[in-house]
Design a protein around this motif. Structure first.
Motif, PDB file in Angstrom:
ATOM      1  N   LYS A 126       0.856  -1.184   0.000  1.00  0.00           N
ATOM      2  CA  LYS A 126       0.000   0.000   0.000  1.00  0.00           C
ATOM      3  C   LYS A 126       0.889   1.231   0.000  1.00  0.00           C
ATOM      4  O   LYS A 126       2.074   1.162   0.361  1.00  0.00           O
ATOM      5  CB  LYS A 126      -0.936  -0.001   1.201  1.00  0.00           C
ATOM      6  CG  LYS A 126      -0.220  -0.037   2.547  1.00  0.00           C
ATOM      7  CD  LYS A 126      -1.204  -0.193   3.684  1.00  0.00           C
ATOM      8  CE  LYS A 126      -0.464  -0.303   5.013  1.00  0.00           C
ATOM      9  NZ  LYS A 126      -1.371  -0.527   6.136  1.00  0.00           N
ATOM     10  N   ALA A 127       0.335   2.339  -0.424  1.00  0.00           N
ATOM     11  CA  ALA A 127       1.086   3.590  -0.442  1.00  0.00           C
ATOM     12  C   ALA A 127       1.155   4.174   0.962  1.00  0.00           C
ATOM     13  O   ALA A 127       0.211   4.046   1.752  1.00  0.00           O
ATOM     14  CB  ALA A 127       0.421   4.586  -1.389  1.00  0.00           C
ATOM     15  N   ALA A 128       2.269   4.813   1.276  1.00  0.00           N
ATOM     16  CA  ALA A 128       2.390   5.521   2.543  1.00  0.00           C
ATOM     17  C   ALA A 128       1.383   6.667   2.552  1.00  0.00           C
ATOM     18  O   ALA A 128       1.139   7.295   1.515  1.00  0.00           O
ATOM     19  CB  ALA A 128       3.810   6.057   2.706  1.00  0.00           C
ATOM     20  N   THR A 129       0.804   6.928   3.703  1.00  0.00           N
ATOM     21  CA  THR A 129      -0.202   7.983   3.801  1.00  0.00           C
ATOM     22  C   THR A 129       0.129   9.045   4.839  1.00  0.00           C
ATOM     23  O   THR A 129      -0.606  10.014   4.980  1.00  0.00           O
ATOM     24  CB  THR A 129      -1.586   7.387   4.149  1.00  0.00           C
ATOM     25  OG1 THR A 129      -1.475   6.643   5.371  1.00  0.00           O
ATOM     26  CG2 THR A 129      -2.078   6.474   3.033  1.00  0.00           C
ATOM     27  N   ALA A 130       1.232   8.870   5.549  1.00  0.00           N
ATOM     28  CA  ALA A 130       1.632   9.849   6.563  1.00  0.00           C
ATOM     29  C   ALA A 130       3.154   9.912   6.626  1.00  0.00           C
ATOM     30  O   ALA A 130       3.838   8.937   6.326  1.00  0.00           O
ATOM     31  CB  ALA A 130       1.070   9.453   7.925  1.00  0.00           C
ATOM     32  N   ALA A 131       3.677  11.062   7.028  1.00  0.00           N
ATOM     33  CA  ALA A 131       5.128  11.236   7.123  1.00  0.00           C
ATOM     34  C   ALA A 131       5.745  10.222   8.079  1.00  0.00           C
ATOM     35  O   ALA A 131       6.875   9.782   7.880  1.00  0.00           O
ATOM     36  CB  ALA A 131       5.458  12.657   7.563  1.00  0.00           C
ATOM     37  N   THR A 132       5.000   9.821   9.097  1.00  0.00           N
ATOM     38  CA  THR A 132       5.530   8.853  10.062  1.00  0.00           C
ATOM     39  C   THR A 132       5.715   7.467   9.454  1.00  0.00           C
ATOM     40  O   THR A 132       6.357   6.616  10.053  1.00  0.00           O
ATOM     41  CB  THR A 132       4.615   8.757  11.297  1.00  0.00           C
ATOM     42  OG1 THR A 132       3.291   8.461  10.861  1.00  0.00           O
ATOM     43  CG2 THR A 132       4.630  10.046  12.095  1.00  0.00           C
TER      44      THR A 132
ATOM     45  N   PHE B   4       3.850  15.078   3.184  1.00  0.00           N
ATOM     46  CA  PHE B   4       2.565  15.180   2.493  1.00  0.00           C
ATOM     47  C   PHE B   4       2.057  16.603   2.609  1.00  0.00           C
ATOM     48  O   PHE B   4       2.021  17.175   3.691  1.00  0.00           O
ATOM     49  CB  PHE B   4       1.543  14.215   3.104  1.00  0.00           C
ATOM     50  CG  PHE B   4       1.897  12.781   2.889  1.00  0.00           C
ATOM     51  CD1 PHE B   4       1.361  12.083   1.826  1.00  0.00           C
ATOM     52  CD2 PHE B   4       2.790  12.139   3.719  1.00  0.00           C
ATOM     53  CE1 PHE B   4       1.708  10.767   1.597  1.00  0.00           C
ATOM     54  CE2 PHE B   4       3.140  10.813   3.504  1.00  0.00           C
ATOM     55  CZ  PHE B   4       2.595  10.125   2.438  1.00  0.00           C
ATOM     56  N   GLY B   5       1.658  17.178   1.469  1.00  0.00           N
ATOM     57  CA  GLY B   5       1.094  18.518   1.461  1.00  0.00           C
ATOM     58  C   GLY B   5      -0.407  18.472   1.677  1.00  0.00           C
ATOM     59  O   GLY B   5      -0.972  17.433   2.023  1.00  0.00           O
TER      60      GLY B   5
END
Length: 155
Positions: A55-61, A117-118
């Motif tokens: 899955k794609a990363a969704t948060a900077a963490t 992420f912007g």
């Protein structure tokens, strides 16, 4: 800073690459895994719920858990317009090699990589601040926010 263009066959604004494009023809490792949810080329990729999913990363963490970058494949995108690779599609993920990504700020060769992420929730690759550094990933090019630059993955 303006991005250097190696040649311009079609127009003087051609980019050197685009997110998810393999940067060269040297040795690389690309694993094929099923998309757990929608993924776009150039996205930082995490392991999915099942062993054969990503899955794609969704948060900077998520940076510290990134295993690679989604590779661009020439194909017709999903009809619904949500993601280039829809859930269930076999996604090529580069886990070793050089690939183009979008810079999220000023970067230089050798800088360690973080993801950010912007407001639009689109991932970009930034110079590491040390907290969510992507393991074994470094920048190969100098660039500014929005530039397409190469990163080297040695996962």
């Amino acid at each position: 800073m303006a991005q250097n263009k190696p040649f311009t066959w079609y127009a003087d604004q051609d980019a050197v690459g685009y997110p998810g494009l393999k940067a060269d023809t040297t040795t690389d490792v690309i694993d094929s895994l099923a998309a757990e949810s929608g993924i776009n080329p150039g996205a930082p990729i995490l392991r999915g719920t099942n062993a054969d999913q990503v899955k794609a990363a969704t948060a900077a963490t998520d940076g510290k858990n990134v295993i690679g970058v989604a590779v661009h494949v020439h194909r017709e995108p999903a009809e619904n317009g949500s993601a280039y690779y829809e859930a269930g599609y076999t996604v090529p993920v580069m886990t070793f090699g050089d690939i183009y990504v979008t810079a999220g700020g000023d970067v230089a060769p050798g800088d360690a990589v973080d993801i950010a992420f912007g407001d639009d929730k689109v991932p970009v690759y930034t110079k590491s601040a040390g907290t969510n550094t992507v393991p074994n990933m470094t920048f190969l090019d100098k660039g500014a926010k929005g530039d397409v630059v190469r990163v080297r993955i040695r996962h």
